[in-house]
Design an enzyme around this catalytic site. Structure first.
Site, short mmCIF file in Angstrom:
data_model
loop_
_atom_site.label_atom_id
_atom_site.label_comp_id
_atom_site.label_asym_id
_atom_site.label_seq_id
_atom_site.Cartn_x
_atom_site.Cartn_y
_atom_site.Cartn_z
N CYS A 1 -18.57 3.41 -24.70
CA CYS A 1 -20.16 4.23 -24.86
C CYS A 1 -20.51 4.29 -23.39
CB CYS A 1 -20.86 3.31 -25.36
SG CYS A 1 -22.23 4.05 -26.28
N GLU A 2 -19.50 5.19 -22.68
CA GLU A 2 -19.94 5.42 -21.33
C GLU A 2 -19.64 7.07 -20.82
OE1 GLU A 2 -20.93 3.62 -18.38
OE2 GLU A 2 -21.04 2.03 -19.76
N GLY B 1 0.87 -1.31 -0.14
CA GLY B 1 0.08 0.02 -0.01
C GLY B 1 0.79 1.36 0.02
N TYR C 1 -1.80 -1.23 -11.98
CA TYR C 1 -3.30 -1.30 -11.86
C TYR C 1 -3.86 -0.84 -13.21
CZ TYR C 1 -2.45 -2.36 -7.13
OH TYR C 1 -2.17 -3.11 -5.91
N GLU D 1 4.24 -6.59 1.24
CA GLU D 1 3.82 -6.95 -0.10
C GLU D 1 3.58 -5.59 -0.89
OE1 GLU D 1 0.71 -10.38 1.26
OE2 GLU D 1 0.08 -8.37 1.12
N PRO D 2 4.87 -4.89 -1.39
CA PRO D 2 4.33 -3.61 -2.22
C PRO D 2 4.03 -4.32 -3.60
CG PRO D 2 6.81 -4.16 -2.04
CD PRO D 2 5.97 -5.36 -1.16
N GLY D 3 3.08 -3.24 -4.26
CA GLY D 3 2.76 -3.84 -5.72
C GLY D 3 3.02 -2.60 -6.42
N ARG D 4 2.06 -1.42 -6.19
CA ARG D 4 2.05 -0.32 -7.02
C ARG D 4 3.45 0.31 -6.96
NH1 ARG D 4 -2.37 3.04 -7.28
NH2 ARG D 4 -3.20 2.02 -5.70
N TYR E 1 -11.80 5.57 -9.35
CA TYR E 1 -11.55 6.16 -7.99
C TYR E 1 -11.56 7.66 -8.46
CZ TYR E 1 -9.12 1.49 -7.66
OH TYR E 1 -9.06 0.14 -7.73
C1 LIG Z 1 -3.60 -8.21 0.18
C2 LIG Z 1 -2.66 -7.08 -0.30
N1 LIG Z 1 -1.26 -7.03 -0.38
C3 LIG Z 1 -0.71 -6.12 -0.93
C4 LIG Z 1 -1.27 -5.21 -1.87
C5 LIG Z 1 -0.57 -4.41 -2.52
O1 LIG Z 1 -1.03 -2.88 -2.43
P1 LIG Z 1 -0.18 -1.62 -3.22
O2 LIG Z 1 -0.34 -1.99 -4.77
O3 LIG Z 1 -0.66 -0.50 -3.08
O4 LIG Z 1 1.26 -1.73 -2.85
C6 LIG Z 1 -2.90 -5.09 -2.05
C7 LIG Z 1 -3.38 -4.41 -2.96
O5 LIG Z 1 -4.62 -3.88 -2.64
C8 LIG Z 1 -3.52 -6.17 -1.18
O6 LIG Z 1 -4.98 -6.21 -0.99
#
Ligand SMILES: Cc1ncc(COP(=O)(O)O)c(C=O)c1O
Length: 435
Positions: free
Chosen positions: A359-360, A246, A389, A288-291, A332
């Site tokens: 078409c929105e 997050g 994302y 758990e970084p994603g973004r 969002y």
């Molecule tokens: C369980 C969990 N871990 C990690 C993430 C990754 O979040 P971010 O991409 O904001 O780092 C998410 C995203 O929603 C999540 O649901």
């Protein structure tokens, strides 16, 4: 320039790494996702360095942010684990040869068949999100004579400042077991009865696009108090504590930033102090970084199909993509920095709203952004910071095909996901016999 991997040539064209965005559009067409591979590697290395502040920690890339095969392969190459949230992501991770012990399987609504697939493939850890899952894991694991490692997902009741849709740690939420509720006791008692579950600890994730150090410190505090309570009440010795992802990243000049090294240093000393004071063994920390691993590596290129100036109202720019390749504005109202890739030297001082092809009416990419005054058909727009994302949320609404993904590496590039064809759209359709 906004991003260190973007540059402008003398004739006002946008480059990503050492690759011309306009050459890419000529070769592959638009819309086009373009990602800078070295930027992703740099982001991973930053996390690898920052987690060394913990005695024992592991990075799990939250693959939902961007989940094609090459991305999993890069995680394998960089030796980080992954968090998957569906059978499709799990399958892709396995195909990329990620060591299964480094795969953590999430999801608030897993089916029996999905859990069976995960257990058959010896997925490293299942993050339990519902009571029924405990029963299903026990049943399947005993059938396969297997002991399945698991964590329990906890909602710590933290309300960070972010979009409502991406808050996941508040009490009233579909994920996990809310702290302070009897559901947790029920879950623990059921787990303790399950001889085929190797229960190692707890998980939490408070949301996405968070910049507050405070929110993470509070979460750590709540989770550590909880770990202590679980030790006292149920003699559970937490071996792993997953604090989720997050971590926010800037999309526009108005956004703030969060320094991961500073944050992790704070959390590590908090952890050490608490465990020392309460004689608790320090658990392994998972993040758990994603973004923040992929977002700033990516841009999306679009071609302008037309510009409509409505007197006393907005100026609309119609592009050849939209909520099918980037649904984040529709979901969002998220903001982006947008530039005209072939007119970078011209002042970006006229206000436009970027309209998608669906078409929105709600299919916009951005409202009221500044671009050159003389925008016209065939100009190329670059939406910045779309590495996360965007591809993973793309869809076929209105039967538009999904764009290709190109990875650039300096002045070289390669396709990592092909553009969908019209025949791909019909792949699963059945032609019924005419009467
Ligand atoms: C369980 C969990 N871990 C990690 C993430 C990754 O979040 P971010 O991409 O904001 O780092 C998410 C995203 O929603 C999540 O649901």
């Amino acid at each position: 320039m906004l991003y260190e991997n973007l540059h402008i040539t003398n004739n006002g064209e946008l480059m990503i790494a050492d690759t011309s965005t306009l050459d890419l559009t000529k070769q592959y067409g638009t819309p086009l996702y373009v990602m800078d591979k070295q930027q992703i590697i740099k982001n991973i290395k930053m996390y690898k360095e920052a987690i060394t502040t913990f005695d024992n920690a592991q990075i799990l890339y939250a693959s939902k942010a961007c989940d094609f095969l090459a991305m999993f392969q890069l995680c394998k190459q960089e030796n980080i684990g992954v968090d998957v949230v569906s059978i499709g992501e799990l399958y892709t991770a396995i195909k990329a040869n990620i060591p299964v012990e480094h795969i953590y399987y999430h999801g608030n609504s897993k089916t029996y068949q999905e859990l069976e697939y995960a257990i058959q493939n010896k997925v490293g850890c299942i993050v339990i999100d519902a009571i029924e899952e405990i029963h299903m894991i026990q049943e399947i694991a005993s059938q396969y004579n297997y002991i399945q490692k698991a964590l329990l997902r906890i909602t710590p009741n933290i309300d960070p400042h972010t979009f409502d849709e991406v808050k996941t740690g508040v009490l009233d939420c579909k994920f996990g077991f809310a702290i302070g509720t009897e559901l947790i006791d029920t879950a623990i008692q059921e787990i303790q009865k399950s001889s085929n579950i190797d229960f190692v600890g707890f998980h939490c994730h408070i949301g996405s696009q968070i910049f507050e150090y405070d929110a993470y410190q509070k979460t750590m505090d709540i989770m550590l108090q909880f770990v202590k309570q679980m030790q006292e009440t149920y003699q559970i010795h937490t071996k792993e504590l997953n604090i989720g992802g997050g971590f926010g990243i800037p999309y526009t000049n108005e956004d703030s930033t969060i320094c991961i090294t500073t944050l992790f240093n704070q959390l590590a000393s908090q952890l050490q102090q608490f465990c020392q004071t309460h004689s608790i063994e320090i658990p392994k920390i998972l993040i758990e970084p994603g973004r923040s691993i992929v977002a700033n590596s990516g841009i999306t290129l679009y071609t302008i199909n037309g510009v409509k100036q409505i007197p006393n109202a907005r100026n609309y720019v119609n592009i050849d993509g939209g909520m099918t390749d980037n649904p984040r504005y529709a979901l969002y109202k998220s903001k982006y920095t947008i530039v005209c890739a072939n007119k970078m030297h011209q002042p970006h001082d006229s206000m436009y709203t970027i309209a998608g092809h669906c078409c929105e009416s709600g299919d916009l990419i951005a409202k009221d952004v500044y671009l050159p005054q003389n925008l016209q058909r065939n100009d190329t727009l670059a939406v910045l910071t779309t590495g996360a994302y965007n591809y993973s949320m793309s869809n076929n609404y209105n039967r538009f095909t999904k764009p290709a993904v190109i990875w650039v590496d300096g002045n070289k590039h390669q396709i990592v996901v092909h553009k969908e064809t019209l025949d791909d759209l019909l792949r699963n359709d059945v032609t019924i016999k005419e009467a």
